[in-house]
Each structure stands twice: as structure tokens, then as C-alpha cells.
Design an enzyme around this catalytic site. Structure first.
Site, short mmCIF file in Angstrom:
data_model
loop_
_atom_site.label_atom_id
_atom_site.label_comp_id
_atom_site.label_asym_id
_atom_site.label_seq_id
_atom_site.Cartn_x
_atom_site.Cartn_y
_atom_site.Cartn_z
N CYS A 1 -5.31 7.86 9.07
CA CYS A 1 -5.49 7.31 10.42
C CYS A 1 -5.25 8.38 11.47
O CYS A 1 -4.33 9.18 11.38
CB CYS A 1 -4.51 6.16 10.65
SG CYS A 1 -4.86 4.73 9.62
N ARG B 1 0.02 14.79 13.24
CA ARG B 1 0.49 14.49 11.86
C ARG B 1 0.57 15.74 10.98
O ARG B 1 -0.06 15.84 9.94
CB ARG B 1 -0.38 13.41 11.21
CG ARG B 1 -0.45 12.12 12.01
CD ARG B 1 -1.19 11.03 11.30
NE ARG B 1 -0.32 10.37 10.30
CZ ARG B 1 -0.73 9.35 9.53
NH1 ARG B 1 -1.97 8.91 9.62
NH2 ARG B 1 0.08 8.78 8.66
N ARG C 1 -9.00 -0.07 3.80
CA ARG C 1 -8.09 0.92 3.19
C ARG C 1 -6.76 0.26 2.83
O ARG C 1 -6.06 0.72 1.94
CB ARG C 1 -7.83 2.08 4.15
CG ARG C 1 -8.99 3.02 4.41
CD ARG C 1 -8.56 4.19 5.26
NE ARG C 1 -7.31 4.76 4.77
CZ ARG C 1 -6.39 5.32 5.56
NH1 ARG C 1 -6.58 5.36 6.85
NH2 ARG C 1 -5.29 5.83 5.04
N LYS D 1 0.84 -1.21 0.00
CA LYS D 1 0.00 0.00 0.00
C LYS D 1 0.87 1.25 0.00
O LYS D 1 0.67 2.17 -0.81
CB LYS D 1 -0.90 0.02 1.23
CG LYS D 1 -1.57 1.38 1.50
CD LYS D 1 -2.48 1.42 2.69
CE LYS D 1 -1.81 1.80 3.95
NZ LYS D 1 -1.60 3.25 4.16
N ASN D 2 1.85 1.32 0.91
CA ASN D 2 2.58 2.57 1.09
C ASN D 2 3.59 2.84 -0.01
O ASN D 2 4.06 3.96 -0.15
CB ASN D 2 3.22 2.60 2.48
CG ASN D 2 2.15 2.72 3.56
OD1 ASN D 2 1.00 3.08 3.27
ND2 ASN D 2 2.49 2.38 4.78
N ASP E 1 3.76 0.40 12.13
CA ASP E 1 2.55 -0.14 11.49
C ASP E 1 2.29 -1.58 11.90
O ASP E 1 1.26 -2.14 11.52
CB ASP E 1 2.65 -0.06 9.96
CG ASP E 1 2.60 1.38 9.50
OD1 ASP E 1 2.91 1.63 8.32
OD2 ASP E 1 2.29 2.26 10.32
C1 EPZ Z 1 3.79 6.93 6.60
O1 EPZ Z 1 3.05 7.96 7.22
C2 EPZ Z 1 2.83 5.77 6.42
N1 EPZ Z 1 1.73 6.19 5.57
C3 EPZ Z 1 2.31 5.32 7.78
O2 EPZ Z 1 1.54 4.14 7.55
C4 EPZ Z 1 3.48 4.94 8.68
O3 EPZ Z 1 2.99 4.64 9.97
C5 EPZ Z 1 4.48 6.10 8.76
O4 EPZ Z 1 4.89 6.48 7.43
C6 EPZ Z 1 5.73 5.72 9.54
O5 EPZ Z 1 6.34 4.62 8.94
C7 EPZ Z 1 1.91 6.16 4.23
O6 EPZ Z 1 2.97 5.80 3.75
C8 EPZ Z 1 0.73 6.57 3.40
P1 EPZ Z 1 5.99 10.06 8.93
P2 EPZ Z 1 3.70 9.44 7.35
O7 EPZ Z 1 6.04 11.30 8.11
O8 EPZ Z 1 4.49 9.72 6.12
C9 EPZ Z 1 5.61 13.39 12.33
C10 EPZ Z 1 -0.27 2.70 7.69
O9 EPZ Z 1 -0.76 2.12 8.67
N2 EPZ Z 1 5.71 14.36 11.23
O10 EPZ Z 1 7.14 9.12 8.89
O11 EPZ Z 1 2.64 10.38 7.72
C11 EPZ Z 1 4.34 12.55 12.26
O12 EPZ Z 1 3.27 13.23 12.87
C12 EPZ Z 1 0.13 4.15 7.83
O13 EPZ Z 1 -0.05 2.19 6.57
C13 EPZ Z 1 5.77 15.72 11.54
O14 EPZ Z 1 5.70 16.11 12.71
O15 EPZ Z 1 4.68 9.23 8.57
C14 EPZ Z 1 4.73 11.29 13.00
O16 EPZ Z 1 4.60 11.51 14.39
C15 EPZ Z 1 -0.23 4.73 9.18
N3 EPZ Z 1 5.87 16.62 10.53
C16 EPZ Z 1 6.20 11.12 12.64
O17 EPZ Z 1 6.66 12.42 12.21
C17 EPZ Z 1 5.95 16.22 9.22
O18 EPZ Z 1 6.07 17.09 8.33
C18 EPZ Z 1 6.47 10.13 11.52
O19 EPZ Z 1 5.64 10.49 10.43
C19 EPZ Z 1 5.90 14.84 8.92
C20 EPZ Z 1 5.79 13.93 9.95
#
Ligand code: EPZ
Length: 430
Positions: free
Chosen positions: A117, A122, A399, A22-23, A307
Site C-alpha cells: 500500500c 515505508r 489483497r 492476513k498480517n 489499519d
Molecule cells: C505492517 O506494516 C502491516 N503490514 C501494515 O498493514 C500495518 O499498517 C503496519 O504494520 C502498522 O501496524 C503487514 O503486516 C504486511 P511498520 P509495516 O514497520 O511492517 C516506518 C494493512 O493494511 N518504518 O510498523 O510496514 C514506516 O514507514 C497493512 O494490512 C521505517 O521508517 O509497518 C511507518 O511509517 C498496511 N523504517 C512506520 O514506521 C522501517 O525500517 C510503521 O511501520 C520500518 C518502518
């Protein structure tokens, strides 16, 4: 509305074939906007997040044709306005990828703040920081993020912390920028490597994906190709935990074992037998086995994936003793705990830490999916529990899991999708 009804207590046995990731798929589908020619994607998972991505591309003017099971044709030359439809975009996090791809192609993008989610705040500040580093400006109005630039110039992008989405968006902005972009403190997930492989197959010049420094030399054109998405690391891990929690014997096929190393290691520590083959793993547990209490802390890849945290925590509710689960990635990823407690789990949560006291068994109950991976945890709990579990809000699960009910039934699990009239509507209509 439809719910999943599970009669638990049966060991899962047999083979399951893992679908495309998916990702990786949501990023690669968005990346077709950067292609200057038509392209074909194979092993695209049939899940609702992908359906929404395809709908967004079509609404923007792209030609998107399903060419058979898990195969999709894309010609995005028909897109003339870099504007993403509001309601579609706000239903998932991956809509943020249209910021990077539209900016890369049109030097402008209007994308609603992403949804997805509910795992905490986020924000997308690191995404916007990356765009700024390459010459773009941003503003927000009425829930819509607007990014624009005269030109994108290669630059230095340094992330304050590891972020998958912002790493992907920085790649999108750098692929056609003028000059060299260096991304430091980059995320290393398998789907980032898959995206880089896809873009490089079209003629991009991206080096270092999968390490914490990614270097991109901008190119002017990307040619059309046919590309197959990698298998889903998290779907595979979910079925591995399902097999373990039901004390079954399952061959999980179409996987890349290297992507599963942290999951395999953790399951082995818990007392689960995991055998690795070239493109599959076999998970088995003896009927009289006792799961061993284990502590786990989620980390960016190659650490234990956040995840997989709800799924592993569910298994640990059946371990002997006290396990500690720490999720440092998201501030609110334990919402499923209240649902597990309905099934007899003994878990307390303090901020980013869950303390799990093992119990002898779980008992089926009516529960709900609070998000995608929490919903997967409910399926695992229902399959392991004695009695019937009914899972509501299954749209979360669909999803990210292709045909989960039929895949579970093929493993001997008693799981059906069943329609339940909406009692609230009945109450109103009398
Ligand atoms: C991706 O989300 C995945 N989603 C998530 O999978 C996964 O849990 C996550 O990466 C971590 O591996 C997709 O790929 C569509 P991050 P993403 O940016 O990109 C904070 C699933 O179950 N952050 O690595 O949103 C954020 O809030 C989903 O398949 C900021 O503060 O994750 C989080 O606490 C759920 N500012 C942390 O960093 C930003 O600009 C990691 O987020 C970006 C992120």
C-alpha cells in the site's frame, strides 16, 4: 476489469465468520523457510497477498500444496537459492519477511525492495539495523536488497520507533542465531504473538512476544507442525464498522475479543452497541440512532490500529459534529478522503490530521480503492450511502479481504462483483 457495484441504504443483519489474519499469515508463511521439516498451516486466508507468498515459495523450489479450504502443506527443503523473484516481491510489503527467513536459514538473501500500500515512504532501515546487530551486512543493487553474514550471533536490537515488520524480521534473524537476542522497543501486535507461538511450537525459544522486550535464544532445528492462524483483527473491525454504518445488527464470529478492545471502545464512544462473547462480538445500532462525534489517534497495539483508520473515518462522516482523526503511523494514509468527498463527505486533511464535519448522509458515486484499507472504507461508504456506488481498482481490497462480496451479501448487503469492459481499450480498438 471487475468492479464492485453496491446499492446502499440497507441495514446489514445476520452473522459473518472472520477469516485468518492476513498480517499473521504472511509472516508465518515466510517463516516456513526456517522449518527443517514439512508443516501444515490451517485457517490461511484465501487472499491475493497469500497467493503471492505461495507463488514466491514455489518459484524458489518449495513444495506448496493446498490441502483443502484454508489449509496449506509446506515443504521448503527444495529451496536452494536465497533469491526472491522480482515482480512478485514488489507487489507487497510482506516480501520483506523473506529477508529475515532466508538470512536465518542460508545466511544470505536477495530480496527486491518491498511494495504494498502507498502509505508514504515505508523504508526498511530498521529491518537492516536489526540484521546488522546480529552480524549481517547489507547492500542494494538494481532494486534488490542483499543481506549476508558468515554466521548470525545473538545481539541487542533497539528500534528507534515501534515497527511491526522490523520486529518480525528481527525475530526471524534471531531464531537460529548463536546465543541470546534481545529486541527492545518491540511491536506488540497480535500477529507478532501468533508468529512467536508458531515458531515456539516448532521448538524455537522466544519469550516476551506481545511486550516491548522480546528475548530469543537461538536453536539449531525447527520441527514440522500443524498450526492454525489467528482470526483477523482488522477484518473483524471492518465488519463491525460496516454493521454500525448501516445501522444493522451483526454477529461477528471467530474473533478474539481482546484483540478488538480498542476498536470496541471507540465504537461505543460513537454510540454503537457492542456485546462481547467468548469468540464473537455483536454490533448493533438502532435505526434512529445518531452517531456521536469522536476523536481518534492511531497508535501501535494495543492502541487504535492505523489499519482501521479509513474505516472509522468513514463512519465518522455520518456523526453529528466535528471529529478529528490523527494518523501518526503513516504520512500518507488519507488518500481515500478525496473518494469519500465524491459521496458527499465533508473532510479536510492537514498532514497527519483529518477534520471530519458530520453530514446527514452519503450518496453513492463511482469511486476507486486507493489502497487495501481505503478500499474497505469505500465498501463501508457504499453500503451506508443512498444509491449506487461502483468501486474500481478492487484488486487492492482483494489483497486482504477473503470473499468480501459474498460475506456482505450473506448479511443482506446489495454488493456484486461485475465485469466492465475497459473503455480505454475500446477507444483504441474503435
Ligand atoms: C505492517 O506494516 C502491516 N503490514 C501494515 O498493514 C500495518 O499498517 C503496519 O504494520 C502498522 O501496524 C503487514 O503486516 C504486511 P511498520 P509495516 O514497520 O511492517 C516506518 C494493512 O493494511 N518504518 O510498523 O510496514 C514506516 O514507514 C497493512 O494490512 C521505517 O521508517 O509497518 C511507518 O511509517 C498496511 N523504517 C512506520 O514506521 C522501517 O525500517 C510503521 O511501520 C520500518 C518502518
Amino acid at each position: 476489469m471487475d468492479k464492485y457495484v453496491i446499492e446502499g441504504g440497507k441495514p446489514l443483519k445476520g452473522e459473518v465468520v472472520i477469516s485468518g489474519a492476513k498480517n499473521a499469515a504472511v509472516a508465518i508463511v515466510a517463516a516456513t523457510i526456517l522449518c527443517d521439516e514439512p508443516c501444515v498451516l490451517e485457517n490461511v486466508p484465501e487472499i491475493s497477498d497469500i497467493s503471492i507468498c505461495l507463488k514466491i515459495l514455489r518459484e524458489m523450489g518449495a513444495t506448496v500444496q493446498i490441502k483443502g479450504k484454508n489449509t496449506v502443506f509446506f515443504d521448503t527443503s527444495g529451496i536452494i537459492n536465497p533469491v526472491v523473484p522480482y515482480d512478485l516481491a514488489r507487489s507487497m510489503r510482506a516480501s520483506s519477511y523473506f529477508l529475515g527467513t532466508l538470512l536465518g536459514r542460508f545466511h544470505e538473501a536477495y530480496v527486491p525492495m518491498p511494495g504494498g500500500c502507498d502509505l508514504g515512504d515505508r523504508p526498511i532501515d530498521q529491518h537492516l539495523k536489526a540484521f546488522k546487530s546480529l552480524g549481517a551486512s547489507d547492500d542494494m543493487h538494481a532494486g534488490i536488497v542483499h543481506v549476508q553474514c558468515e554466521e548470525l550471533y545473538g545481539g541487542q536490537v533497539y528500534f528507534d520507533f515501534i515497527t511491526v515488520g522490523a520486529t518480525i524480521n528481527a525475530i526471524f534473524a534471531g531464531v537460529k542465531a548463536k546465543g541470546l537476542t534481545v529486541i527492545e522497543n518491540a511491536a506488540k501486535e497480535p500477529h507478532i504473538v501468533d508468529l512467536a507461538n508458531f515458531l515456539n511450537s516448532m521448538g524455537a525459544d522466544i519469550r516476551g512476544a506481545g511486550t516491548d522486550v522480546i528475548k530469543i535464544r537461538g536453536v539449531s532445528r525447527l520441527k514440522g507442525i500443524t498450526y492454525a492462524i489467528i482470526p483477523d483483527q482488522i477484518e473483524a473491525g471492518t465488519y463491525m464498522v460496516m454493521a454500525a454504518a448501516t445501522k444493522g445488527d451483526v454477529l461477528v464470529k471467530n474473533v478474539i475479543p481482546k484483540h478488538l478492545e480498542s476498536i470496541t471502545a471507540k465504537l461505543r464512544k460513537i454510540g454503537v452497541t457492542v456485546e462481547e462473547f467468548d469468540e464473537s462480538v455483536r454490533v448493533c445500532v438502532k435505526p434512529d440512532a445518531q452517531f456521536i462525534k469522536t476523536s481518534v489517534k492511531t497508535m501501535p497495539h494495543p492502541g487504535f490500529p492505523t489499519d482501521m483508520q479509513p474505516q472509522l473515518s468513514t463512519l465518522l462522516t455520518l456523526a453529528d459534529g466535528t471529529s478529528i482523526v490523527t494518523d501518526d503511523i503513516f504520512e500518507n494514509r488519507f488518500r481515500y478522503v478525496a473518494e469519500l468527498r465524491r459521496m458527499g463527505a465533508d473532510i479536510s486533511v492537514d498532514g497527519k490530521v483529518a477534520i471530519i464535519q458530520g453530514v446527514g448522509k452519503l450518496t453513492g458515486a463511482p469511486v476507486r480503492a486507493t489502497d487495501l484499507r481505503a478500499g474497505a472504507a469505500m465498501v463501508i461508504a457504499g453500503l451506508a450511502a443512498e444509491g449506487e456506488t461502483v468501486i474500481d481498482d478492487i484488486f487492492h481490497i482483494e489483497r486482504g479481504y477473503e470473499n468480501i462480496d459474498s460475506k456482505v451479501r450473506a448479511l443482506g448487503g446489495n454488493m456484486i462483483r461485475k465485469y466492465f469492459p475497459d473503455i480505454n481499450a475500446q477507444a483504441i480498438t474503435g
